[in-house]
Design an enzyme around this catalytic site. Structure first.
Site, mmCIF file in Angstrom:
data_model
loop_
_atom_site.group_PDB
_atom_site.id
_atom_site.type_symbol
_atom_site.label_atom_id
_atom_site.label_comp_id
_atom_site.label_asym_id
_atom_site.label_seq_id
_atom_site.Cartn_x
_atom_site.Cartn_y
_atom_site.Cartn_z
ATOM 1 N N GLU A 128 27.098 37.777 8.958
ATOM 2 C CA GLU A 128 26.434 38.556 7.894
ATOM 3 C C GLU A 128 26.588 37.827 6.562
ATOM 4 O OE1 GLU A 128 24.411 40.460 9.036
ATOM 5 O OE2 GLU A 128 25.110 42.439 9.560
ATOM 6 N N THR A 184 18.280 41.512 2.873
ATOM 7 C CA THR A 184 19.479 42.310 2.594
ATOM 8 C C THR A 184 20.210 41.775 1.369
ATOM 9 O OG1 THR A 184 19.701 43.002 4.879
ATOM 10 C CG2 THR A 184 21.701 43.057 3.552
HETATM 11 N N1 LIG Z 1 20.322 35.263 14.487
HETATM 12 C C1 LIG Z 1 19.683 35.863 13.459
HETATM 13 N N2 LIG Z 1 19.109 37.074 13.628
HETATM 14 C C2 LIG Z 1 18.457 37.667 12.600
HETATM 15 N N3 LIG Z 1 18.315 37.141 11.356
HETATM 16 C C3 LIG Z 1 18.883 35.933 11.174
HETATM 17 C C4 LIG Z 1 19.601 35.257 12.192
HETATM 18 N N4 LIG Z 1 20.063 34.093 11.683
HETATM 19 C C5 LIG Z 1 19.652 34.040 10.412
HETATM 20 N N5 LIG Z 1 18.922 35.123 10.100
HETATM 21 C C6 LIG Z 1 18.299 35.401 8.781
HETATM 22 O O1 LIG Z 1 18.860 36.611 8.274
HETATM 23 C C7 LIG Z 1 17.859 37.390 7.612
HETATM 24 C C8 LIG Z 1 17.805 38.751 8.332
HETATM 25 O O2 LIG Z 1 19.000 39.393 8.064
HETATM 26 P P1 LIG Z 1 19.018 40.639 7.023
HETATM 27 O O3 LIG Z 1 20.431 41.046 6.913
HETATM 28 O O4 LIG Z 1 18.272 40.270 5.801
HETATM 29 O O5 LIG Z 1 18.184 41.756 7.735
HETATM 30 P P2 LIG Z 1 18.468 42.390 9.155
HETATM 31 O O6 LIG Z 1 19.780 41.905 9.672
HETATM 32 O O7 LIG Z 1 17.277 42.107 9.974
HETATM 33 O O8 LIG Z 1 18.530 43.932 8.867
HETATM 34 P P3 LIG Z 1 19.667 44.748 8.096
HETATM 35 O O9 LIG Z 1 19.020 45.196 6.819
HETATM 36 O O10 LIG Z 1 20.011 45.850 9.013
HETATM 37 O O11 LIG Z 1 20.818 43.803 7.862
HETATM 38 C C9 LIG Z 1 16.558 36.659 7.729
HETATM 39 O O12 LIG Z 1 16.336 35.950 6.530
HETATM 40 C C10 LIG Z 1 16.808 35.672 8.880
HETATM 41 O O13 LIG Z 1 16.086 34.495 8.677
HETATM 42 N N1 LIG Z 2 25.410 48.273 4.316
HETATM 43 C C1 LIG Z 2 24.435 47.203 4.357
HETATM 44 C C2 LIG Z 2 23.643 47.342 5.630
HETATM 45 C C3 LIG Z 2 22.573 46.315 5.792
HETATM 46 O O1 LIG Z 2 21.845 46.645 6.952
HETATM 47 C C4 LIG Z 2 23.515 47.289 3.142
HETATM 48 O O2 LIG Z 2 22.992 48.366 2.917
HETATM 49 O O3 LIG Z 2 23.362 46.290 2.430
#
Ligand SMILES: Nc1ncnc2c1ncn2[C@@H]1O[C@H](COP(=O)(O)OP(=O)(O)OP(=O)(O)O)[C@@H](O)[C@H]1O
Ligand SMILES: N[C@@H](CCO)C(=O)O
Length: 311
Positions: A128, A184
């Site tokens: 993350e 995020t």
């Molecule tokens: N294995 C992966 N799976 C998903 N996203 C990835 C991965 N590796 C890198 N990324 C990058 O991370 C970002 C997606 O993560 P982000 O935390 O922004 O959203 P999310 O994980 O899809 O949803 P959430 O809001 O629940 O965290 C994108 O920019 C993507 O390119």
């Molecule tokens: N707690 C995190 C979750 C991201 O999915 C945020 O809201 O940024």
């Protein structure tokens, strides 16, 4: 060569006032990551993926935690990770977290490291951090443990599964939009560093009410609790349709509604008292009004990460 296949579900974090604390796993989507040792002598990670995600391990939420783990434990292996992405990313569905948990769990099993689930979560938060700049533990905790979880401590990591005694179904309202790199990370920059004590107390009331509602099986307490005065409000420019969707869902007697993680997905809890079809009908019109098509994914709570060894 033997390899381990790990499967981790999508998740929705925050759950109203539980920013970085509460999260739930759902069966809507899943990531599958296979880990295999393909060399020795140096701590390395190589990634294969069915997606357009970065193959640089330091930029992939699956690769970063595994490389971290190898280096921290002094394990001189070249690890191949085959990532079968099933969780759409950038939509608030815990996609980065699912990959991170599956990758760490797969290596844990492959090398018989005997990491506890909480240690898997600790390592997975590095995934993350790699993609959003923050090691928020909530999505990874839900994908690791399953069900509804509370992150009650981060140093040391302590995750508690919340016993759910309320009957509800989950519907994810997923807008068909591309949020671009680091959604995020951008959403976290909108969260205020300081808050008014009155809003903090209001949010503590919401969080208490939500957790008590689902553990006591009290629909009204749950409905009252699924709310947030701080983070959702600060991020509203990212999902301007949310207030209208919330009004529709509550008017149609949803058990509760909130933003899924950092959005843009919206989470609706419903039961037999809810006019779910009516919600979908009216919400579709709202999405069209924002020149967006929304998909509705009916799902249920998901379990924790699972591994399978292939010799
Ligand atoms: N294995 C992966 N799976 C998903 N996203 C990835 C991965 N590796 C890198 N990324 C990058 O991370 C970002 C997606 O993560 P982000 O935390 O922004 O959203 P999310 O994980 O899809 O949803 P959430 O809001 O629940 O965290 C994108 O920019 C993507 O390119
Ligand atoms: N707690 C995190 C979750 C991201 O999915 C945020 O809201 O940024």
């Amino acid at each position: 060569m033997p390899f381990v296949r790990a499967t981790a579900y999508s998740s929705s974090a925050n759950l109203g006032a539980g920013f970085d604390v509460l999260s739930l796993a759902h069966q809507a989507y899943k990531d599958v990551v296979e880990a295999e040792i393909v060399g020795e002598g140096k701590s390395e990670v190589v990634i294969q993926s069915n997606s357009d995600l970065p193959l640089d391990p330091l930029k992939n939420s699956a690769g970063a935690p595994v490389l971290n783990l190898l280096n921290e434990m002094g394990l001189k292996y070249r690890v191949k990770l085959r990532i079968h992405k099933g969780v759409p990313y950038g939509l608030g569905l815990g996609s980065s977290g699912a990959s991170a948990v599956a990758a760490v769990a797969a290596l844990n099993s492959l090398l018989n490291l005997k990491l506890s689930l909480e240690e898997v979560v600790r390592y997975a938060t590095a995934g993350e951090k790699a993609v959003s700049g923050s090691p928020h533990p909530d999505n990874v905790a839900a994908s690791a443990f399953g069900g509804v979880v509370a992150v009650v401590s981060t140093s040391p990591v302590r995750i508690v599964t919340i016993p759910v005694r309320l009957n509800f179904k989950i519907t994810l309202i997923v807008p068909r939009i591309h949020t671009g790199e680091g959604k995020t990370k951008r959403a976290r920059e909108l969260v205020p560093k300081q808050v008014d004590i009155g809003k903090m107390v209001e949010n503590m009331r919401y969080l208490s009410s939500f957790v008590l509602g689902i553990t006591k099986g009290d629909r009204e307490l749950t409905r009252m609790g699924l709310n947030d005065e701080i983070v959702e409000k600060s991020r509203e420019p990212l999902f301007p349709y949310y207030p209208k969707i919330r009004e529709i869902a509550l008017r149609k007697d949803a058990v509760g509604v909130c933003v899924s993680g950092a959005g843009p997905t919206i989470l609706v809890l419903s039961d037999e008292e809810t006019d779910l079809e009516g919600i979908k009908r009216e919400v579709s019109t709202v999405c069209n009004g924002f020149e967006t098509v929304c998909d509705f994914v009916d799902t249920q709570l998901g379990g924790g990460v699972e591994t399978e060894r292939f010799n």
